[in-house]
Scaffold this motif. Structure first.
Motif, PDB file in Angstrom:
ATOM      1  N   PRO A 150       3.887  13.801  12.662  1.00  0.00           N
ATOM      2  CA  PRO A 150       4.173  15.144  12.125  1.00  0.00           C
ATOM      3  C   PRO A 150       3.752  15.307  10.667  1.00  0.00           C
ATOM      4  CG  PRO A 150       6.096  13.756  11.915  1.00  0.00           C
ATOM      5  CD  PRO A 150       5.007  12.883  12.455  1.00  0.00           C
ATOM      6  N   ARG A 151       2.847  14.502  10.139  1.00  0.00           N
ATOM      7  CA  ARG A 151       2.615  14.523   8.693  1.00  0.00           C
ATOM      8  C   ARG A 151       1.374  15.308   8.280  1.00  0.00           C
ATOM      9  NH1 ARG A 151       4.835   9.910  10.168  1.00  0.00           N
ATOM     10  NH2 ARG A 151       6.785   9.358   9.125  1.00  0.00           N
ATOM     11  N   GLU A 152       0.865  16.143   9.182  1.00  0.00           N
ATOM     12  CA  GLU A 152      -0.362  16.876   8.813  1.00  0.00           C
ATOM     13  C   GLU A 152      -0.126  17.755   7.594  1.00  0.00           C
ATOM     14  OE1 GLU A 152       1.029  17.102  11.859  1.00  0.00           O
ATOM     15  OE2 GLU A 152      -0.480  17.184  13.452  1.00  0.00           O
ATOM     16  N   GLY A 195      -3.967   6.160   9.423  1.00  0.00           N
ATOM     17  CA  GLY A 195      -3.606   7.248  10.323  1.00  0.00           C
ATOM     18  C   GLY A 195      -2.253   7.864  10.019  1.00  0.00           C
ATOM     19  N   ALA A 196      -1.811   7.768   8.748  1.00  0.00           N
ATOM     20  CA  ALA A 196      -0.498   8.322   8.411  1.00  0.00           C
ATOM     21  C   ALA A 196      -0.521   9.842   8.334  1.00  0.00           C
ATOM     22  CB  ALA A 196      -0.015   7.744   7.078  1.00  0.00           C
ATOM     23  N   PHE A 197      -1.702  10.431   8.525  1.00  0.00           N
ATOM     24  CA  PHE A 197      -1.783  11.892   8.468  1.00  0.00           C
ATOM     25  C   PHE A 197      -1.495  12.519   9.820  1.00  0.00           C
ATOM     26  CE2 PHE A 197      -5.915  10.020   9.338  1.00  0.00           C
ATOM     27  CZ  PHE A 197      -6.219  10.620  10.555  1.00  0.00           C
ATOM     28  N   LEU A 253       4.368   4.836  13.602  1.00  0.00           N
ATOM     29  CA  LEU A 253       3.798   3.503  13.407  1.00  0.00           C
ATOM     30  C   LEU A 253       2.348   3.669  12.978  1.00  0.00           C
ATOM     31  CD1 LEU A 253       5.086   1.423  16.438  1.00  0.00           C
ATOM     32  CD2 LEU A 253       5.602   1.081  14.026  1.00  0.00           C
ATOM     33  N   LEU A 254       1.967   2.908  11.958  1.00  0.00           N
ATOM     34  CA  LEU A 254       0.619   3.070  11.420  1.00  0.00           C
ATOM     35  C   LEU A 254      -0.410   2.337  12.276  1.00  0.00           C
ATOM     36  CD1 LEU A 254       1.485   2.603   7.673  1.00  0.00           C
ATOM     37  CD2 LEU A 254       0.835   4.710   8.829  1.00  0.00           C
ATOM     38  N   ASP A 255      -1.620   2.840  12.210  1.00  0.00           N
ATOM     39  CA  ASP A 255      -2.729   2.161  12.867  1.00  0.00           C
ATOM     40  C   ASP A 255      -3.212   1.034  11.971  1.00  0.00           C
ATOM     41  OD1 ASP A 255      -3.109   3.642  15.180  1.00  0.00           O
ATOM     42  OD2 ASP A 255      -4.139   5.230  14.072  1.00  0.00           O
ATOM     43  N   SER A 307       0.821  -1.211   0.000  1.00  0.00           N
ATOM     44  CA  SER A 307       0.000   0.000   0.000  1.00  0.00           C
ATOM     45  C   SER A 307       0.861   1.270   0.000  1.00  0.00           C
ATOM     46  CB  SER A 307      -0.943  -0.003   1.194  1.00  0.00           C
ATOM     47  OG  SER A 307      -0.209   0.128   2.382  1.00  0.00           O
ATOM     48  N   PHE A 308       2.172   1.104   0.269  1.00  0.00           N
ATOM     49  CA  PHE A 308       3.042   2.277   0.220  1.00  0.00           C
ATOM     50  C   PHE A 308       3.436   2.611  -1.219  1.00  0.00           C
ATOM     51  CE2 PHE A 308       4.768   0.974   4.645  1.00  0.00           C
ATOM     52  CZ  PHE A 308       3.532   1.260   5.189  1.00  0.00           C
ATOM     53  N   LEU A 309       3.047   1.737  -2.139  1.00  0.00           N
ATOM     54  CA  LEU A 309       3.387   2.003  -3.537  1.00  0.00           C
ATOM     55  C   LEU A 309       2.280   2.773  -4.261  1.00  0.00           C
ATOM     56  CD1 LEU A 309       4.909  -1.443  -4.490  1.00  0.00           C
ATOM     57  CD2 LEU A 309       6.119   0.685  -4.135  1.00  0.00           C
TER      58      LEU A 309
HETATM   59  C1  HEM Z   1       0.034  14.053  -6.981  1.00  0.00           C
HETATM   60  C2  HEM Z   1      -0.401  13.280  -6.098  1.00  0.00           C
HETATM   61  C3  HEM Z   1       0.410  12.552  -5.071  1.00  0.00           C
HETATM   62  C4  HEM Z   1       1.628  11.970  -5.202  1.00  0.00           C
HETATM   63  C5  HEM Z   1       2.489  11.895  -6.459  1.00  0.00           C
HETATM   64  C6  HEM Z   1       1.956  11.401  -3.933  1.00  0.00           C
HETATM   65  C7  HEM Z   1       3.097  10.689  -3.691  1.00  0.00           C
HETATM   66  C8  HEM Z   1       3.430  10.140  -2.482  1.00  0.00           C
HETATM   67  C9  HEM Z   1       4.440   9.177  -2.257  1.00  0.00           C
HETATM   68  C10 HEM Z   1       5.328   8.586  -3.349  1.00  0.00           C
HETATM   69  C11 HEM Z   1       4.465   8.895  -0.939  1.00  0.00           C
HETATM   70  C12 HEM Z   1       5.331   7.892  -0.221  1.00  0.00           C
HETATM   71  C13 HEM Z   1       4.853   6.492  -0.508  1.00  0.00           C
HETATM   72  C14 HEM Z   1       3.470   6.185  -0.016  1.00  0.00           C
HETATM   73  O1  HEM Z   1       3.222   6.175   1.190  1.00  0.00           O
HETATM   74  O2  HEM Z   1       2.603   5.954  -0.872  1.00  0.00           O
HETATM   75  C15 HEM Z   1       3.458   9.702  -0.314  1.00  0.00           C
HETATM   76  C16 HEM Z   1       3.184   9.725   1.031  1.00  0.00           C
HETATM   77  C17 HEM Z   1       2.166  10.468   1.588  1.00  0.00           C
HETATM   78  N1  HEM Z   1       1.134  11.078   0.923  1.00  0.00           N
HETATM   79 FE1  HEM Z   1       1.054  11.388  -1.043  1.00  0.00          FE
HETATM   80  N2  HEM Z   1       0.967  11.670  -3.041  1.00  0.00           N
HETATM   81  C18 HEM Z   1      -0.014  12.364  -3.717  1.00  0.00           C
HETATM   82  C19 HEM Z   1      -1.216  12.767  -3.218  1.00  0.00           C
HETATM   83  C20 HEM Z   1      -1.550  12.696  -1.886  1.00  0.00           C
HETATM   84  C21 HEM Z   1      -2.830  12.975  -1.364  1.00  0.00           C
HETATM   85  C22 HEM Z   1      -4.068  13.335  -2.219  1.00  0.00           C
HETATM   86  C23 HEM Z   1      -2.745  12.830  -0.013  1.00  0.00           C
HETATM   87  C24 HEM Z   1      -3.808  13.016   1.041  1.00  0.00           C
HETATM   88  C25 HEM Z   1      -4.683  13.925   1.063  1.00  0.00           C
HETATM   89  C26 HEM Z   1      -1.397  12.461   0.313  1.00  0.00           C
HETATM   90  C27 HEM Z   1      -0.886  12.280   1.588  1.00  0.00           C
HETATM   91  C28 HEM Z   1       0.295  11.645   1.856  1.00  0.00           C
HETATM   92  C29 HEM Z   1       0.840  11.432   3.169  1.00  0.00           C
HETATM   93  C30 HEM Z   1       0.232  11.909   4.476  1.00  0.00           C
HETATM   94  C31 HEM Z   1       2.012  10.686   3.006  1.00  0.00           C
HETATM   95  C32 HEM Z   1       2.934  10.155   4.081  1.00  0.00           C
HETATM   96  C33 HEM Z   1       2.549   8.729   4.277  1.00  0.00           C
HETATM   97  C34 HEM Z   1       3.438   7.964   5.195  1.00  0.00           C
HETATM   98  O3  HEM Z   1       4.571   8.373   5.495  1.00  0.00           O
HETATM   99  O4  HEM Z   1       2.959   6.914   5.594  1.00  0.00           O
HETATM  100  N3  HEM Z   1      -0.696  12.367  -0.850  1.00  0.00           N
HETATM  101  N4  HEM Z   1       2.825  10.448  -1.270  1.00  0.00           N
END
Ligand code: HEM
Ligand code: HEM
Lengths: 305, 563
Positions: free
Chosen positions: B136-138, B131-133, B364-366, B39-41
């Motif tokens: 500090p990721r808000e 809950g990854a938001f 750590l994720l929920d 799901s991280f992809l």
């Molecule tokens: C152009 C659109 C977007 C791109 C290219 C993008 C790309 C990425 C990538 C590559 C990551 C790291 C890998 C992963 O967790 O999937 C990531 C993490 C994250 N994205 Fe996005 N994202 C986009 C849109 C969004 C949207 C719409 C949201 C939420 C409203 C979002 C929120 C987050 C958050 C909070 C993380 C950190 C997750 C973590 O560390 O677990 N992103 N994003």
């Protein structure tokens, strides 16, 4: 004059629709013949025999019908109308009344013209089977001769639109520009219900504008002339015969155009495209992510800082 | 550089290193660890489809003419000969029929756009449900929220460019939406379209927005977004050896990069395959835009389908004030829904933080089940969206399944309010059920399949204790008790000053956490493991455990304190 036209167009459509229709025609002639026919239906020469019989029958019918002399034409017309009246009394009068004057179940048919009968019966909508939001097309239950007789009978009750002639339906001489014009006319007058590609669309309360891809030019023309069910009438004054021909030409062109750009997804536009996005696109990508992430789990354990 | 590296490679790298400090940058960042979970992809799918969009879009700019100048068509497509149309539409036909590979590129571009927004959506759902938001990721969540809105607008502007009947109808929809804004609507619409709809200005205006402004903004925000992912490091799922302070996974270089690079080509490949196999937006069937025409089955692309659905099921409400009409029937579903999406998404992390009063960092994720209320909200939102989606396709659904469009509308008018509530309750119950099972497993282990007869005749199933790793995974989250605000008076009997807000918070917190099942405390675990594994006492114990609160806990983290 109409009579001669009918003879010709009957010949024409009989050829168009091919074997299965002729079989049904045969079955109605008599149970003996039908038993033989259905038993031999799959015989190696069945096709050839049927074609021979058809040619003979149509040749004969044509000879009868062609206006060699006015007297014989009139006589033939009179018998045809009489035949139609009998068929009408058996199959249609329960709803439309014995004299086609209309009842609570069905409208009057006086003045609807041959085109309406040819469309309704020729697409199997009539005789209607059960009440519903809309009367659907089904298997045609009458032979071409019988439909012609019914049409002649109803046409004899009062003036109405007649079945279009072969020339009116001939689209082979249309130029690209005329076909394009037909497209404009179709989009302006028809697409709001039938969709730009003629794929049909929903109307209120379960009614619908049907898909036109399976409709024959003759029935399309007649539908414009008579406005069946929910459809408005597009009289010859509103859309000229020439414009009707262009519209039909455009629809035929759409059918013969190859599906460019790949599989057409039903031609329903963004709804099916959206489904394909999620099911094929996102679906396969998610499966691939699961697959990628499941590779090489064992290498784990590197600690980050 | 190692001595084994050929000079052709090492020389330029050294050149760069000496001037921009490449090695240091590379070393610190490329050894970053990226955890491994499918799901991280999902975010990467969004990233790569965006790159595909940039590449294919650039190709299209070479031939597309953003002009509404009317011309007579005499190009390659027969059934359009001699029609009057805009240069934009004619050039789209030319791209489709006369430019080598043009139709394929158009379809790749459009499929990539659909996938881009789809990938963003599921990526966002992943982030939400895990809950990854949280801190500090808000900020990254907010950037994502903006990216999603920009993506919707970018997709819509692109969809409008070819000036075919479908896209023109879409623009008409937007014009109506803008005009429905009270007071300023009409002015804004005239300003945007340079006069009456459709005019001849809108496509030349949308063009730079579509190919320059929005892609630029999206690119910048994506860079910031991924920069923040690198800076924060990625979150990870709970598991043995994983804590809030480390990241377990592959180093970015080389393992992760190789995977990511490969994955880019896979995304590109899927997009190209779809472009080659499935027809998309056949503008030559729709015909040139003409304000007098509209086709049955006119729909926007899927990501706007839910707004379309809102419009279709909305009752026809209008107010007439002093000669002005306020079209609630368009304003509420159109402007309202798009606004709702933006606002709800932006504030959710902050609402949750206020309710939990949780100020700690979370890496750590929920597991979704361990946040029954949040998960319930998420599923309720998806239900709401899905019902509106059905509304957007109501005509196709009516004809396909032989239903009356009016019945669908009435069903949706009711379901849109009840459906999400039911979805919330069911989801929450399922989560709580799963939590119970986890708790049961922790206390009693797993069923071994061996049934034993005790001397006094009772049959029991022998339970095996959980393997350590699994037990860790199940117990790694925090216990989350509803906020306890105490009696509310200080030792002098005076009510605290902001008591009312506190009480509200306590109530919301009770709603949030009141019926979540808490993982067992250390004491409970010990008790369960020392005394027998009889089956009959399982449930009694569970209930007892739920009411027991403040005991020492297992696993990382500690109970929160209200702030
Ligand atoms: C152009 C659109 C977007 C791109 C290219 C993008 C790309 C990425 C990538 C590559 C990551 C790291 C890998 C992963 O967790 O999937 C990531 C993490 C994250 N994205 Fe996005 N994202 C986009 C849109 C969004 C949207 C719409 C949201 C939420 C409203 C979002 C929120 C987050 C958050 C909070 C993380 C950190 C997750 C973590 O560390 O677990 N992103 N994003
Ligand atoms: C997030 C990024 C983007 C999205 C969501 C997007 C979406 C779309 C869509 C849906 C279309 C309609 C395609 C069709 O005709 O069926 C389109 C057309 C177009 N896009 Fe994009 N696009 C994006 C980025 C770009 C970029 C970066 C460029 C240029 C560098 C570009 C250039 C074009 C051009 C020239 C057209 C009109 C050509 C045509 O319709 O065939 N797009 N875009």
């Amino acid at each position: 004059m109409r009579f001669g036209v009918r003879g010709r167009s009957r010949l024409n459509t009989g050829g168009d629709r091919g074997r299965p229709r002729l079989n049904t025609g045969g079955i109605r002639v008599g149970s003996r013949i039908s038993a033989v026919l259905s038993a031999r239906r799959r015989h190696r020469f069945a096709g050839a025999v049927v074609v021979m019989i058809a040619l003979g029958a149509f040749g004969g019918a044509y000879a009868l019908a062609s206006p060699s002399s006015k007297a014989s034409a009139d006589a033939a017309q009179a018998t045809q109308i009489e035949e139609g009246r009998k068929l009408f009394a058996v199959s249609c009068s329960s709803c439309h009344g014995l004299n086609a004057q209309g009842t609570n179940e069905g409208p009057t048919l006086i003045g609807v013209g041959a085109a309406a009968v040819d469309f309704q019966v020729g697409t199997g909508r009539m005789p209607a089977q059960q009440p519903g939001a809309q009367i659907p097309p089904k298997k045609v239950v009458f032979s071409d001769e019988e439909i012609a007789a019914l049409s002649a009978y109803v046409a004899s009750l009062g003036p109405g639109p007649s079945v279009p002639s072969k020339e009116q339906l001939n689209t082979s001489d249309l130029t690209d520009a005329e076909i394009a014009e037909g497209g404009e006319l179709f989009r302006t007058n028809c697409a709001s219900c039938h969709n730009v590609a003629g794929k049909g669309g929903a109307l209120t309360w379960g009614k619908y504008a049907p898909n036109l891809t399976g409709s024959s030019p003759r029935h399309i023309y007649e539908a414009m002339l008579t406005g069946p069910q929910q459809m408005p009438v597009f009289s010859e004054a509103v859309i000229t015969p020439d414009d009707k021909r262009k519209i039909i030409g455009y629809l035929e062109a759409l059918k013969t155009e190859p599906s460019r750009g790949g599989f057409g997804l039903g031609g329903l536009g963004p709804v099916t495209e959206g489904l394909a996005t999620w099911i094929v696109g996102i679906g396969s990508l998610v499966i691939i992510t699961v697959w990628i992430a499941s590779r090489g789990q064992k290498v784990k354990g590197v600690k980050g800082k | 550089m190692s001595s084994a590296t050929p000079k052709a490679v090492s020389a330029p790298l050294e050149f760069l290193d000496e001037r921009v400090g490449l090695a240091k940058l590379v070393k610190s960042n490329l050894r970053k660890v990226f955890p491994d979970h499918w799901s991280f992809l999902l975010g990467e799918i969004a990233l790569y489809s965006f790159i595909v969009l940039l590449l294919s879009g650039t190709f299209l700019t070479l031939w597309f003419k953003p002009s509404m100048q009317e011309i007579v068509y005499n190009g390659a497509y027969g059934p359009m000969q001699g029609l009057h149309m805009s240069e934009a539409f004619a050039s789209t036909l030319d791209i489709s029929f006369s430019v080598r590979g043009g139709l394929l590129m158009r379809q790749i571009h459009h499929w990539a756009a659909m996938l881009f927004i789809g990938a963003m959506t599921i990526h966002m759902l992943r982030v939400f449900f895990t809950g990854a938001f949280r801190k500090p990721r808000e900020i990254n969540w907010l950037i994502g929220t903006i990216l999603l809105q920009l993506g919707l607008i970018e997709g819509f502007t692109g969809y409008s460019l070819p000036d075919d009947l479908l896209s023109g109808t879409g623009l008409r929809f937007v014009e109506g939406l803008i005009r429905s804004v009270p007071v300023v609507g009409t002015y804004v619409s005239f300003f945007l379209f340079g006069g009456e709809f459709p005019g001849d200005a809108i496509i030349p205006r949308l063009y730079p927005i579509h190919i320059l402004l929005l892609p630029g903004l999206i690119l910048a925000l994506v860079a910031a977004h991924i920069g923040l992912v690198v800076y924060h490091k990625h979150t990870q799922h709970t598991g043995s050896g994983r804590t809030n302070k480390n990241v377990v996974g592959y180093p970015l270089m080389p393992v992760y990069m190789a995977k990511a690079g490969g994955f880019f080509f896979i995304v590109f490949g899927v997009t190209a395959l779809m472009g080659a196999l499935f027809q998309l937006n056949p503008v030559w069937i729709y015909g040139p835009y003409n304000a007098a025409q509209v086709g049955a089955g006119t729909q926007p692309d899927w990501y706007m389908g839910w707004v379309e659905g809102g419009l279709r099921i909305m009752p026809n409400w209008e107010t007439h004030i002093a000669g002005f009409t306020i079209s609630w029937n368009i304003f509420i579903p159109g402007v309202g829904l798009l606004g709702l999406l933006a606002v709800v998404m932006s504030i959710y992390p902050f609402i949750e933080r206020w309710v939990t009063g949780d100020n700690r960092e979370h890496h750590l994720l929920d597991k979704p089940r361990n946040q029954p209320t949040r998960t319930g909200f998420g599923v309720a939102g998806m239900t709401f969206y899905g019902l509106l989606w059905i509304g957007g396709g109501n005509d196709i659904i009516a004809t396909t399944f032989h239903l009356a469009i009016n019945d669908i509308t009435w069903f949706l008018r009711i379901a849109i309010f009840i459906g999400p509530v039911i979805a919330f309750m069911i989801t929450k119950r399922i989560c709580i059920g799963l939590q119970r099972r986890d708790r049961d497993k922790l206390l009693h282990g797993t069923e071994s399949g061996i049934v034993m007869r005790l001397p006094h005749g009772e049959f029991i199933e022998v339970h095996k204790p959980l393997p350590m790793e699994q037990a860790y995974e199940l117990a790694a989250h925090d216990r989350q008790e509803p906020l306890d605000i105490g009696a509310g008076v200080d030792h002098n009997g005076v009510e605290a000053p902001n008591r009312r807000i506190l009480r509200l918070r306590a109530r919301v917190s009770r709603f949030w956490f009141g019926d979540a099942v808490q993982k067992p405390t250390a004491g409970e675990l010990e008790a369960a493991h020392t005394h027998g594994h009889g089956h009959d006492d399982g449930h009694g114990e569970l209930e007892a455990g739920e009411s027991e609160a403040h005991r020492p806990e297992v696993g990382a983290g500690s109970g929160k304190t209200p702030t």
